[in-house]
Design a protein around this motif. Sequence first.
Motif, mmCIF file in Angstrom:
data_model
loop_
_atom_site.group_PDB
_atom_site.id
_atom_site.type_symbol
_atom_site.label_atom_id
_atom_site.label_comp_id
_atom_site.label_asym_id
_atom_site.label_seq_id
_atom_site.Cartn_x
_atom_site.Cartn_y
_atom_site.Cartn_z
ATOM 1 N N LEU A 90 -13.684 -1.575 -10.860
ATOM 2 C CA LEU A 90 -12.637 -1.162 -9.922
ATOM 3 C C LEU A 90 -11.400 -2.058 -10.039
ATOM 4 N N ILE A 91 -11.611 -3.338 -10.245
ATOM 5 C CA ILE A 91 -10.487 -4.261 -10.417
ATOM 6 C C ILE A 91 -9.777 -3.972 -11.740
ATOM 7 N N ALA A 92 -10.553 -3.767 -12.801
ATOM 8 C CA ALA A 92 -9.975 -3.486 -14.121
ATOM 9 C C ALA A 92 -9.154 -2.200 -14.112
ATOM 10 N N ASN A 93 -9.598 -1.205 -13.362
ATOM 11 C CA ASN A 93 -8.881 0.075 -13.284
ATOM 12 C C ASN A 93 -7.857 0.117 -12.145
ATOM 13 N N ASN A 94 -7.622 -1.035 -11.539
ATOM 14 C CA ASN A 94 -6.623 -1.211 -10.479
ATOM 15 C C ASN A 94 -6.901 -0.396 -9.215
ATOM 16 N N PHE A 95 -8.157 -0.094 -8.952
ATOM 17 C CA PHE A 95 -8.518 0.546 -7.688
ATOM 18 C C PHE A 95 -8.622 -0.515 -6.594
ATOM 19 N N LEU A 96 -9.029 -1.712 -6.981
ATOM 20 C CA LEU A 96 -9.117 -2.846 -6.056
ATOM 21 C C LEU A 96 -8.101 -3.896 -6.472
ATOM 22 N N ASN A 97 -7.306 -4.335 -5.500
ATOM 23 C CA ASN A 97 -6.332 -5.381 -5.757
ATOM 24 C C ASN A 97 -6.143 -6.130 -4.439
ATOM 25 N N GLU A 98 -6.621 -7.353 -4.359
ATOM 26 C CA GLU A 98 -6.589 -8.134 -3.122
ATOM 27 C C GLU A 98 -5.165 -8.327 -2.603
ATOM 28 N N GLU A 99 -4.237 -8.613 -3.517
ATOM 29 C CA GLU A 99 -2.854 -8.856 -3.096
ATOM 30 C C GLU A 99 -2.233 -7.584 -2.513
ATOM 31 N N ARG A 100 -2.436 -6.488 -3.183
ATOM 32 C CA ARG A 100 -1.907 -5.203 -2.690
ATOM 33 C C ARG A 100 -2.539 -4.854 -1.348
ATOM 34 N N PHE A 101 -3.838 -5.117 -1.209
ATOM 35 C CA PHE A 101 -4.521 -4.871 0.058
ATOM 36 C C PHE A 101 -3.916 -5.721 1.170
ATOM 37 N N ALA A 102 -3.735 -7.021 0.908
ATOM 38 C CA ALA A 102 -3.215 -7.939 1.925
ATOM 39 C C ALA A 102 -1.807 -7.546 2.355
ATOM 40 N N LEU A 103 -0.965 -7.177 1.409
ATOM 41 C CA LEU A 103 0.402 -6.755 1.741
ATOM 42 C C LEU A 103 0.390 -5.491 2.591
ATOM 43 N N SER A 104 -0.458 -4.554 2.224
ATOM 44 C CA SER A 104 -0.581 -3.301 2.966
ATOM 45 C C SER A 104 -1.121 -3.544 4.369
ATOM 46 N N TYR A 105 -2.139 -4.378 4.471
ATOM 47 C CA TYR A 105 -2.765 -4.697 5.754
ATOM 48 C C TYR A 105 -1.755 -5.359 6.685
ATOM 49 N N ALA A 106 -1.072 -6.376 6.170
ATOM 50 C CA ALA A 106 -0.096 -7.116 6.985
ATOM 51 C C ALA A 106 1.030 -6.202 7.442
ATOM 52 N N SER A 107 1.533 -5.406 6.541
ATOM 53 C CA SER A 107 2.628 -4.496 6.880
ATOM 54 C C SER A 107 2.194 -3.470 7.921
ATOM 55 N N GLY A 108 1.041 -2.875 7.727
ATOM 56 C CA GLY A 108 0.541 -1.867 8.646
ATOM 57 C C GLY A 108 0.259 -2.414 10.032
ATOM 58 N N LYS A 109 -0.424 -3.538 10.100
ATOM 59 C CA LYS A 109 -0.752 -4.129 11.400
ATOM 60 C C LYS A 109 0.512 -4.577 12.126
ATOM 61 N N HIS A 110 1.504 -5.050 11.373
ATOM 62 C CA HIS A 110 2.749 -5.501 11.996
ATOM 63 C C HIS A 110 3.590 -4.324 12.482
ATOM 64 N N HIS A 111 3.757 -3.316 11.642
ATOM 65 C CA HIS A 111 4.630 -2.196 12.000
ATOM 66 C C HIS A 111 3.983 -1.217 12.983
ATOM 67 N N ILE A 112 2.709 -0.966 12.819
ATOM 68 C CA ILE A 112 2.060 0.045 13.661
ATOM 69 C C ILE A 112 1.479 -0.564 14.933
ATOM 70 N N LYS A 113 0.700 -1.626 14.789
ATOM 71 C CA LYS A 113 0.051 -2.211 15.964
ATOM 72 C C LYS A 113 0.856 -3.337 16.602
ATOM 73 N N LYS A 114 1.953 -3.732 15.956
ATOM 74 C CA LYS A 114 2.831 -4.797 16.455
ATOM 75 C C LYS A 114 2.093 -6.132 16.603
ATOM 76 N N TRP A 115 1.202 -6.415 15.662
ATOM 77 C CA TRP A 115 0.478 -7.678 15.676
ATOM 78 C C TRP A 115 1.380 -8.795 15.179
ATOM 79 N N GLY A 116 1.113 -10.008 15.661
ATOM 80 C CA GLY A 116 1.798 -11.195 15.192
ATOM 81 C C GLY A 116 1.091 -11.779 13.982
ATOM 82 N N LYS A 117 1.714 -12.785 13.402
ATOM 83 C CA LYS A 117 1.190 -13.386 12.173
ATOM 84 C C LYS A 117 -0.190 -14.016 12.346
ATOM 85 N N LEU A 118 -0.435 -14.601 13.512
ATOM 86 C CA LEU A 118 -1.735 -15.261 13.723
ATOM 87 C C LEU A 118 -2.884 -14.256 13.721
#
Length: 162
Positions: A55-83
């Motif tokens: 999955l990593i070799a075929n770019n289905f899993l990418n930790e950095e892409r996941f983290a960026l997506s997670y942070a952006s989504g939680k911040h924009h949609i749920k209005k979570w803070g950095k902590l």
Amino acid sequence: MKSAKENKIALDQKSALLKAEQWCAYQERSQHEMRSKLYEWELKIAEIEEIIAELIANNFLNEERFALSYASGKHHIKKWGKLKIKQGLKLKRVPDKIIQKALSSLDEEIYLKNLTQLFEKKASTITEKNAAKRSYKLLNYLLSKGYEKDLIFLLLKNNELD
């Protein structure tokens, strides 16, 4: 009615890989989430590691892409803070370097705007007359959303609620 345990189907490695690819294509996933899902499918440890590598070799899993997506989504949609975002990423077992990169990718102007909006919205719902109790309730609410104490205190001071 059958329980979830009774409905489990033993998957072979090839069908598990296909199913995992579909699961990752639907939404960004962390390696930890994928590994947990593969354990649910009752695969052997060696098979799980091979699937993760594929999955990593075929770019289905990418930790950095996941983290960026997670942070952006939680911040924009749920209005979570950095902590709170940081804690969520730690629970997903994302490495610290990637967490820092994800947090630094958040737009500071939008971050402060979200904090101010949450502050104003909550302040309008608090009926407490005592200023100290009122600011304490605001502080607790904003801390629970994951915002930093210094930013909250600054906001309270600027609005003369400290």
